[in-house]
Design a protein around this motif. Structure first.
Motif, PDB file in Angstrom:
ATOM      1  N   PRO A  14       2.317   2.081  -2.603  1.00 41.94           N
ATOM      2  CA  PRO A  14       1.908   3.454  -2.342  1.00 41.94           C
ATOM      3  C   PRO A  14       2.877   4.508  -2.866  1.00 41.94           C
ATOM      4  CG  PRO A  14       1.640   2.128  -0.381  1.00 41.94           C
ATOM      5  CD  PRO A  14       2.376   1.290  -1.390  1.00 41.94           C
ATOM      6  N   PHE A  32      -7.237   4.807   3.721  1.00 46.33           N
ATOM      7  CA  PHE A  32      -6.141   4.009   4.249  1.00 46.33           C
ATOM      8  C   PHE A  32      -6.711   2.902   5.128  1.00 46.33           C
ATOM      9  CE2 PHE A  32      -3.487   7.999   3.955  1.00 46.33           C
ATOM     10  CZ  PHE A  32      -2.582   7.507   3.033  1.00 46.33           C
ATOM     11  N   SER A  34      -5.012   0.336   7.676  1.00 49.46           N
ATOM     12  CA  SER A  34      -3.765  -0.058   8.321  1.00 49.46           C
ATOM     13  C   SER A  34      -4.026  -0.203   9.812  1.00 49.46           C
ATOM     14  CB  SER A  34      -2.686   1.014   8.083  1.00 49.46           C
ATOM     15  OG  SER A  34      -1.563   0.789   8.902  1.00 49.46           O
ATOM     16  N   THR A  39       2.450   2.389   9.149  1.00 50.17           N
ATOM     17  CA  THR A  39       3.153   1.672   8.099  1.00 50.17           C
ATOM     18  C   THR A  39       4.037   2.635   7.311  1.00 50.17           C
ATOM     19  OG1 THR A  39       1.246   0.217   7.937  1.00 50.17           O
ATOM     20  CG2 THR A  39       2.817   0.134   6.114  1.00 50.17           C
ATOM     21  N   GLU A  41       5.366   2.626   4.369  1.00 48.44           N
ATOM     22  CA  GLU A  41       4.980   2.872   2.974  1.00 48.44           C
ATOM     23  C   GLU A  41       3.868   3.915   2.880  1.00 48.44           C
ATOM     24  OE1 GLU A  41       6.468  -1.350   3.307  1.00 48.44           O
ATOM     25  OE2 GLU A  41       5.029  -0.134   4.403  1.00 48.44           O
ATOM     26  N   LEU A  42       2.959   3.904   3.833  1.00 51.56           N
ATOM     27  CA  LEU A  42       1.866   4.876   3.816  1.00 51.56           C
ATOM     28  C   LEU A  42       2.327   6.232   4.329  1.00 51.56           C
ATOM     29  CD1 LEU A  42      -1.094   2.660   5.078  1.00 51.56           C
ATOM     30  CD2 LEU A  42      -0.360   3.114   2.733  1.00 51.56           C
ATOM     31  N   LEU A  45       4.106   8.286   1.809  1.00 51.43           N
ATOM     32  CA  LEU A  45       3.233   8.815   0.767  1.00 51.43           C
ATOM     33  C   LEU A  45       2.671  10.185   1.150  1.00 51.43           C
ATOM     34  CD1 LEU A  45       1.536   8.407  -1.838  1.00 51.43           C
ATOM     35  CD2 LEU A  45      -0.092   7.148  -0.434  1.00 51.43           C
ATOM     36  N   ALA A  57      -9.073   7.098   7.406  1.00 47.56           N
ATOM     37  CA  ALA A  57      -8.130   6.078   7.882  1.00 47.56           C
ATOM     38  C   ALA A  57      -8.847   5.093   8.798  1.00 47.56           C
ATOM     39  CB  ALA A  57      -6.964   6.728   8.622  1.00 47.56           C
ATOM     40  N   LEU A  69      -1.398   8.952  10.179  1.00 45.72           N
ATOM     41  CA  LEU A  69      -1.863   9.145   8.799  1.00 45.72           C
ATOM     42  C   LEU A  69      -2.711  10.403   8.639  1.00 45.72           C
ATOM     43  CD1 LEU A  69      -2.826   5.446   7.996  1.00 45.72           C
ATOM     44  CD2 LEU A  69      -0.857   6.719   7.113  1.00 45.72           C
TER      45      LEU A  69
END
Length: 156
Positions: A14, A32, A34, A39, A41-42, A45, A57, A69
């Motif tokens: 990502p 997304f 997840s 997470t 990494e997300l 971003l 999401a 998110l």
């Protein structure tokens, strides 16, 4: 999604997503998947995404306001996919088993729903765009048989 003629990109890392993809924002949706919705990494971003980008999401949260998110994207859509019993309780391991199955089922349903909206005959589109494997072999055999039948008809 490609076999259903839906433009989609899978992003392995990502952190490179914004640099490597051409997000036109006007027509793009970032989806997304997840379970935790937390997470790193997300989450890392998010500051790099345009605020007007539509985000969907699929997480275990039951309210959009609880999903990290979606916090900075007021137009975000939450698809809640909570598990009623944690996988560690069910299977004795804290590994994604049931949650990934739920995510695959919902992802498939979304892809088919989008394909219904985009194409008059999603089955025909799928067959056209799925050249390999067992499904492709069956499609090629059916197409060849159908073609040969029409050729025979034209000679009669």
């Amino acid at each position: 999604m490609a076999t259903l003629a839906i433009s989609a990109r899978y992003v392995e890392c990502p952190g490179k997503a914004v640099q490597e993809t051409d997000m036109s924002v006007q027509h793009d949706v970032l989806f997304f998947i997840s379970y935790s919705g937390k997470t790193p990494e997300l989450l890392n971003l998010l500051p790099h995404l345009p605020r007007q980008l539509q985000i969907v999401a699929l997480t275990s949260q039951s309210k959009a306001s609880e999903c990290p998110l979606l916090k900075e994207h007021e137009n975000g859509v939450l698809l809640p996919a909570p598990l009623f019993e944690l996988e560690e309780v069910s299977f004795g391991v804290s590994a994604p088993t049931t949650s990934t199955t739920v995510q695959i089922a919902i992802g498939d349903m979304l892809a088919l729903t989008v394909a219904d909206q985009l194409h008059e005959n999603k089955g025909k589109t799928f067959k056209k765009n799925h050249p390999g494997g067992a499904i492709g072999a069956v499609t090629r055999a059916v197409s060849y048989t159908h073609l040969r039948a029409h050729e025979t008809d034209s000679y009669l």
